[in-house]
Design a protein around this motif. Sequence first.
Motif, short mmCIF file in Angstrom:
data_model
loop_
_atom_site.label_atom_id
_atom_site.label_comp_id
_atom_site.label_asym_id
_atom_site.label_seq_id
_atom_site.Cartn_x
_atom_site.Cartn_y
_atom_site.Cartn_z
N ASP A 161 0.82 -1.22 0.00
CA ASP A 161 0.00 0.00 0.00
C ASP A 161 0.85 1.27 0.00
O ASP A 161 0.38 2.33 0.37
N TRP A 162 2.08 1.19 -0.41
CA TRP A 162 3.00 2.31 -0.28
C TRP A 162 2.55 3.53 -1.08
O TRP A 162 2.08 3.43 -2.22
N ASP A 163 2.73 4.68 -0.47
CA ASP A 163 2.62 5.97 -1.15
C ASP A 163 4.03 6.37 -1.54
O ASP A 163 4.84 6.72 -0.67
N LEU A 164 4.34 6.30 -2.82
CA LEU A 164 5.71 6.53 -3.25
C LEU A 164 6.14 7.98 -3.11
O LEU A 164 7.32 8.31 -3.31
N ASP A 165 5.18 8.86 -2.74
CA ASP A 165 5.53 10.26 -2.49
C ASP A 165 5.73 10.55 -1.00
O ASP A 165 6.09 11.66 -0.63
N THR A 177 3.08 -18.40 -10.64
CA THR A 177 3.20 -16.97 -10.91
C THR A 177 3.65 -16.26 -9.64
O THR A 177 3.19 -16.59 -8.54
N ALA A 178 4.54 -15.28 -9.78
CA ALA A 178 4.99 -14.46 -8.66
C ALA A 178 4.66 -13.01 -8.98
O ALA A 178 5.36 -12.38 -9.78
N GLY A 179 3.58 -12.50 -8.41
CA GLY A 179 3.10 -11.17 -8.76
C GLY A 179 3.22 -10.15 -7.65
O GLY A 179 3.19 -10.49 -6.46
N VAL A 180 3.33 -8.88 -8.05
CA VAL A 180 3.40 -7.76 -7.10
C VAL A 180 2.36 -6.73 -7.51
O VAL A 180 2.24 -6.40 -8.70
N ILE A 181 1.61 -6.23 -6.53
CA ILE A 181 0.56 -5.24 -6.80
C ILE A 181 0.75 -4.04 -5.86
O ILE A 181 0.86 -4.21 -4.64
N PHE A 182 0.78 -2.84 -6.45
CA PHE A 182 0.81 -1.58 -5.70
C PHE A 182 -0.53 -0.88 -5.92
O PHE A 182 -0.71 -0.19 -6.93
N PRO A 183 -1.50 -1.04 -5.02
CA PRO A 183 -2.85 -0.51 -5.25
C PRO A 183 -2.95 1.00 -5.35
O PRO A 183 -3.94 1.53 -5.85
N PHE A 184 -1.91 1.74 -4.89
CA PHE A 184 -2.02 3.20 -4.85
C PHE A 184 -0.83 3.87 -5.55
O PHE A 184 -0.48 5.00 -5.22
N ALA A 185 -0.23 3.14 -6.51
CA ALA A 185 0.91 3.71 -7.23
C ALA A 185 0.80 3.40 -8.71
O ALA A 185 0.17 2.43 -9.12
N ASN A 186 1.44 4.26 -9.53
CA ASN A 186 1.47 4.08 -10.98
C ASN A 186 2.37 2.90 -11.33
O ASN A 186 3.49 2.79 -10.83
N THR A 187 1.90 2.04 -12.24
CA THR A 187 2.63 0.83 -12.58
C THR A 187 4.02 1.12 -13.12
O THR A 187 5.01 0.49 -12.72
N ARG A 223 5.87 3.69 -12.72
CA ARG A 223 6.73 4.24 -11.67
C ARG A 223 7.27 3.11 -10.78
O ARG A 223 8.43 3.13 -10.37
N VAL A 224 6.42 2.12 -10.51
CA VAL A 224 6.86 0.98 -9.70
C VAL A 224 7.93 0.19 -10.46
O VAL A 224 8.97 -0.18 -9.89
N ARG A 225 7.69 -0.05 -11.75
CA ARG A 225 8.65 -0.81 -12.56
C ARG A 225 9.98 -0.08 -12.64
O ARG A 225 11.05 -0.70 -12.59
N ASP A 226 9.93 1.22 -12.76
CA ASP A 226 11.17 2.01 -12.82
C ASP A 226 11.95 1.89 -11.51
O ASP A 226 13.18 1.74 -11.51
N LEU A 227 11.22 1.98 -10.40
CA LEU A 227 11.88 1.91 -9.09
C LEU A 227 12.54 0.56 -8.88
O LEU A 227 13.68 0.48 -8.39
N GLN A 241 5.67 -13.04 -13.90
CA GLN A 241 6.13 -12.11 -12.88
C GLN A 241 5.46 -10.74 -13.07
O GLN A 241 6.12 -9.73 -13.26
N PRO A 242 4.12 -10.71 -13.03
CA PRO A 242 3.42 -9.45 -13.31
C PRO A 242 3.60 -8.41 -12.20
O PRO A 242 3.59 -8.75 -11.01
N ILE A 243 3.73 -7.17 -12.62
CA ILE A 243 3.81 -6.04 -11.69
C ILE A 243 2.76 -5.03 -12.13
O ILE A 243 2.78 -4.55 -13.27
N THR A 244 1.80 -4.74 -11.26
CA THR A 244 0.71 -3.84 -11.62
C THR A 244 0.43 -2.85 -10.51
O THR A 244 0.90 -3.01 -9.37
#
Length: 633
Positions: free
Chosen positions: A91-95, A154-164, A166-170, A187-190
């Motif tokens: 649930d991270w807020d990347l800001d 499948t090994a997936g990561v979800i950031f419900p409150f961040a832009n996909t 931006r997460v991939r870049d980080l 290995q989906p990242i959304t």
Amino acid sequence: MNFKTGMISLESSPSGSSAAGGQRRIISPSRDDLSTLRQPLTQGERKVLEVFDAALDPAWEIYIQPHLNGLRPDFVLMNPHVGIAVFEVKDWDLDAMHYFVTDHRPPELQGRKDGKTFSLQGQNPITKVNYYRDAIYKLYCPRLKQNAGFAAITAGVIFPFANTQRVRDLFSAFITCDEQDRLARYQPITGIAELAAGQIAKIFPESTRQSSNVMREEFAADLRGWLVEPDFSATQRRPLEMDANQRMLAEDRTTSGYRRIKGPAGSGKSLVLASRAAKLANEGKSVLVATYNITLWHYLRDLVVRALSDPRGYRNIVFVNFHSWCKQVCMDVGWSDRYDDLWKSGGAGTVLDTELPQLVASASGMDDAPRYDAILVDEGQDYRPLWWNTLRRFLKPGGEMLLVADATQDVYGTAGAWTDDTMSGAGFRGAWAQLDVSYRLPPAALPLVRDFVTRYLPKKGAELPALAQGALDLSPAQLRWVQCGSDEAIRTCVFELQRMMQQTGSTDLANADITFLASDVVTGNNVVAALQDCEIASVATFAHDKQERRREKMAFYMGDARIKATTVHSFKGWETPLLVIHIDATAGAQSLALIYVGLTRLKRRASGSCLTVVCSNTELVDFGRTWPDFVSG
């Protein structure tokens, strides 16, 4: 795999299912239990669960915060005909702070806030979910095809409150597959956009499959035993259930304030004690709950938590074993030197049995000595009258004392000291309050336990567990006796534990419900080591060093996600639906009492329970032959 013995089968669906597409989906824990999880779902995890439940085919099972042999992923999804998925949700807020990854090798996720930089690598969802995936492949689904079987997970990561993006870049330094790579679907990242739109094909691409060449039902069964919520966790969310007699004893006090309760194993003695402690604590009273067994107070604490109407009342209760309490009293009154001197002058037995209690009794008049409105003692047959009378000195005027006991469980040979004259001198008047009905044992096990008491234990003081009148046998039990030589005991115990693991998962019982009770520390250590060689983790109390073993006992907890392994002594008062007991060749009076204790640790469940005895004692063969499933090695 679902393993059957005799006429009994433990087949049922794991608890917690919801409607989806006209078909029922397995969700564990159930939706009704989500609000009472010890670690509540975050807002993002709830959003993810809603999308999974709404968009996935009903054949996909959903496991929330599963007990995966000590690992705790956020979600594991499984379809017996398609595959497995493990997801981490952040649930991270990347800001909220500056997140970045170091340039050195290996890279490390870090954060910077208010001028301070700190490591976040332990929370890195990419490395965590890949570790979970690897563990599932190598350890918990060992029959998946080598190499090709890895594609079933499948090994997936979800950031419900961040832009996909931006997460991939980080996390680019930790992502092994380019977004266009065909392996990226595993290995989906959304992020927020995909979740808000319910785009399950992007969140979990493999969910669109209808079948797989590498996944089968038996592979799913291997994993289920590690995923379903253990009995302890589910039980801990329910309030205590008591019959009228138990409730009366828990809610009322005697005129004198002194009460003694006796009854067979599983009759609710600890239940009454815990409920009484909670009631007094809710009233603001100070309560000391004292045991002899170091591990037992964990069990009592969990019972008390279920009975408290106000969680703040927990602060009014002290849980402790008797000798630890004695040491603390000496520290409180400034007698640490006198405490140390005891150990220099006498043997451990004399110090623990008499000298230390006598010293503590003399400290009761000190200004700094603790005082309690109530002192409640469980497993009182393990106490010496001197210990009880020492505790009495720390009771406030008008306070109350409770002693609960079962002389049948006299594993230390102390119950005989509680004569009628001793009882009179300990503050008791009148008869014992009696609990007769065993609510713990499955009905099928009761005749065997009663037979054991009649054959092998002293008649005086024996408490025979009884079945409630009119009770129906709605709790099936697998009861297995394996007779083997001492040289085969370790191998047989490990085999029977693995065999029991084959019966979990398709029921609502988990591998974490399995408990192994060793006859001694050496045997226990050997069994735990053999399990470790099979990559099966356990929480155990067999350390060679006594201080370390004490630390292990203090940390022993049924809510732990691993298989439990301890001695019968340390498991007194506890219960579990899946139990393997080792009996060695010794057949003394206290050894027989220990066997009774072990047999009565089995807890009934509507979905079934299992008890396996691995016995090297030839004097018990005839008794073993009376069991429904008898095997001679």
